[in-house]
Scaffold this active site. Structure first.
Site, PDB file in Angstrom:
ATOM      1  N   LYS A  60      42.552  23.418 -60.460  1.00 45.08           N
ATOM      2  CA  LYS A  60      42.574  24.791 -59.927  1.00 45.08           C
ATOM      3  C   LYS A  60      41.151  25.356 -59.816  1.00 45.08           C
ATOM      4  O   LYS A  60      40.774  25.921 -58.790  1.00 45.08           O
ATOM      5  CB  LYS A  60      43.410  25.716 -60.834  1.00 45.08           C
ATOM      6  CG  LYS A  60      44.839  25.252 -61.062  1.00 45.08           C
ATOM      7  CD  LYS A  60      45.595  26.203 -61.976  1.00 45.08           C
ATOM      8  CE  LYS A  60      45.033  26.344 -63.366  1.00 45.08           C
ATOM      9  NZ  LYS A  60      45.096  25.123 -64.201  1.00 45.08           N
ATOM     10  N   ARG A  99      36.299  15.778 -68.672  1.00 41.92           N
ATOM     11  CA  ARG A  99      35.636  16.981 -68.150  1.00 41.92           C
ATOM     12  C   ARG A  99      34.454  17.395 -69.027  1.00 41.92           C
ATOM     13  O   ARG A  99      34.537  17.369 -70.245  1.00 41.92           O
ATOM     14  CB  ARG A  99      36.612  18.150 -68.076  1.00 41.92           C
ATOM     15  CG  ARG A  99      35.875  19.447 -67.679  1.00 41.92           C
ATOM     16  CD  ARG A  99      36.763  20.556 -67.290  1.00 41.92           C
ATOM     17  NE  ARG A  99      37.760  20.868 -68.277  1.00 41.92           N
ATOM     18  CZ  ARG A  99      38.787  21.695 -68.060  1.00 41.92           C
ATOM     19  NH1 ARG A  99      38.921  22.253 -66.878  1.00 41.92           N
ATOM     20  NH2 ARG A  99      39.649  21.937 -68.995  1.00 41.92           N
ATOM     21  N   ARG A 157      34.600  21.423 -73.581  1.00 43.81           N
ATOM     22  CA  ARG A 157      35.316  22.604 -74.066  1.00 43.81           C
ATOM     23  C   ARG A 157      36.099  22.255 -75.333  1.00 43.81           C
ATOM     24  O   ARG A 157      36.734  21.204 -75.387  1.00 43.81           O
ATOM     25  CB  ARG A 157      36.294  23.112 -72.994  1.00 43.81           C
ATOM     26  CG  ARG A 157      35.606  23.945 -71.939  1.00 43.81           C
ATOM     27  CD  ARG A 157      36.452  24.302 -70.755  1.00 43.81           C
ATOM     28  NE  ARG A 157      37.840  24.627 -71.006  1.00 43.81           N
ATOM     29  CZ  ARG A 157      38.716  24.963 -70.056  1.00 43.81           C
ATOM     30  NH1 ARG A 157      38.311  25.029 -68.792  1.00 43.81           N
ATOM     31  NH2 ARG A 157      39.961  25.241 -70.341  1.00 43.81           N
ATOM     32  N   ARG A 193      48.326  22.822 -74.927  1.00 45.03           N
ATOM     33  CA  ARG A 193      48.227  23.523 -73.628  1.00 45.03           C
ATOM     34  C   ARG A 193      49.298  23.028 -72.659  1.00 45.03           C
ATOM     35  O   ARG A 193      49.864  23.814 -71.900  1.00 45.03           O
ATOM     36  CB  ARG A 193      46.834  23.325 -73.028  1.00 45.03           C
ATOM     37  CG  ARG A 193      45.779  24.149 -73.751  1.00 45.03           C
ATOM     38  CD  ARG A 193      44.396  23.627 -73.492  1.00 45.03           C
ATOM     39  NE  ARG A 193      43.977  23.775 -72.114  1.00 45.03           N
ATOM     40  CZ  ARG A 193      43.015  23.056 -71.555  1.00 45.03           C
ATOM     41  NH1 ARG A 193      42.388  22.110 -72.246  1.00 45.03           N
ATOM     42  NH2 ARG A 193      42.681  23.260 -70.307  1.00 45.03           N
ATOM     43  N   ARG A 240      50.252  33.809 -66.123  1.00 46.98           N
ATOM     44  CA  ARG A 240      50.696  32.627 -66.865  1.00 46.98           C
ATOM     45  C   ARG A 240      51.972  32.880 -67.634  1.00 46.98           C
ATOM     46  O   ARG A 240      52.458  31.975 -68.305  1.00 46.98           O
ATOM     47  CB  ARG A 240      49.615  32.249 -67.870  1.00 46.98           C
ATOM     48  CG  ARG A 240      48.735  31.110 -67.437  1.00 46.98           C
ATOM     49  CD  ARG A 240      47.598  31.097 -68.424  1.00 46.98           C
ATOM     50  NE  ARG A 240      47.120  29.801 -68.698  1.00 46.98           N
ATOM     51  CZ  ARG A 240      45.958  29.350 -68.251  1.00 46.98           C
ATOM     52  NH1 ARG A 240      45.216  30.059 -67.446  1.00 46.98           N
ATOM     53  NH2 ARG A 240      45.547  28.165 -68.622  1.00 46.98           N
TER      54      ARG A 240
END
Ligand code: AP5
Length: 209
Positions: free
Chosen positions: A14, A123, A156, A167, A89
């Site tokens: 996203k 990532r 992160r 998550r 969300r």
């Protein structure tokens, strides 16, 4: 006018696509994740409150996030269109958003879970400008440093395996029900989010045209 929401599980791409599309449409990109991470690094009251939820991979309480989005959508920069990335969300957030503004499109990013895990573990992000890289698919030009501002990249805390598992569960329980909500309103545009960044980008442009 483009009033767009990107909906999808963690790691679906996203943020990557929102950066590109908001530039090409010249609309403001509002990522609640990036706004919250800035608040955490500036140690504002919001950041101090949000930090413990984010590290654990849990959602930050609705009332805090709704306030952040409401403040940002009331700014002049959002009057000509906006792209919301990571908001809403929960059903409560979606209902609050409907009171603040109408929407034109909700793009839902669809991708198998094993690809999400691969993308998230690889990532790395720039703590200064929030640009995301991927060690496997989108590495920086100079190892471990942001192409745009040279800042050292970080992983992160919520991309560590335990938080990632949380998550994904939180997404299924609290966010996936929004697909039916937006389907009923006739706003939902599902896209296949597997494939390289340019392929997915082309599908996003078609879905938002
Ligand atoms: P947030 O920052 O919004 O995280 P997220 O939704 O979990 O999404 P991600 O940023 O992990 O993934 P993405 O889909 O943007 O993928 P990306 O483009 O980076 O939220 C973080 C936390 O903040 C939440 O857990 C919560 O605590 C809090 N929060 C935020 N909003 C909230 C809200 N509304 N309510 C309550 N709490 C909230 O890509 C991922 C990786 O894949 C990158 O490495 C990228 O380079 C790579 N990649 C992207 N596209 C491709 C491709 N096509 N092919 C190969 N690799 C790709």
């Amino acid at each position: 006018m483009h009033r767009i929401v990107f909906l999808g599980p963690p790691g679906a791409g996203k943020g990557t696509q929102a950066t590109r599309l908001s530039r090409s449409l010249d609309i403001v990109h509002l990522s609640t994740g990036d706004l919250l991470r800035s608040a955490v690094s500036e140690r504002t009251n919001l950041g101090i409150e949000a930090d413990r939820y984010m590290r654990a991979g849990q959602l930050v309480p609705d009332e805090l996030v709704i306030k952040v989005i409401e403040d940002n959508l009331r700014r002049p920069s959002a009057k000509t269109g906006f792209l919301l990335d990571g908001f809403p969300r929960t059903l409560r957030q979606a209902e609050a958003l409907a009171i603040i503004t109408p929407l034109d499109r909700v793009v839902s990013f669809e991708i198998p879970e094993e690809q999400l895990l691969e993308r998230l573990t690889q990532r790395r992000s720039c703590p200064k400008c929030a640009r995301a890289y991927n060690l496997a698919t989108q590495p920086p030009r100079v190892a471990d440093h942001c192409d745009d501002d040279g800042t050292e990249l970080v992983q992160r805390p919520d991309d560590l395996p335990e938080a990632v598992r949380t998550r994904l569960t939180v997404y299924q329980d609290q966010t996936a029900p929004l697909l039916a909500f937006y389907q009923r309103l006739g706003l939902l545009r599902p896209i296949n989010a597997a494939g390289d960044v340019d392929e997915v980008g082309a599908r996003v442009r078609t879905a938002t045209a």
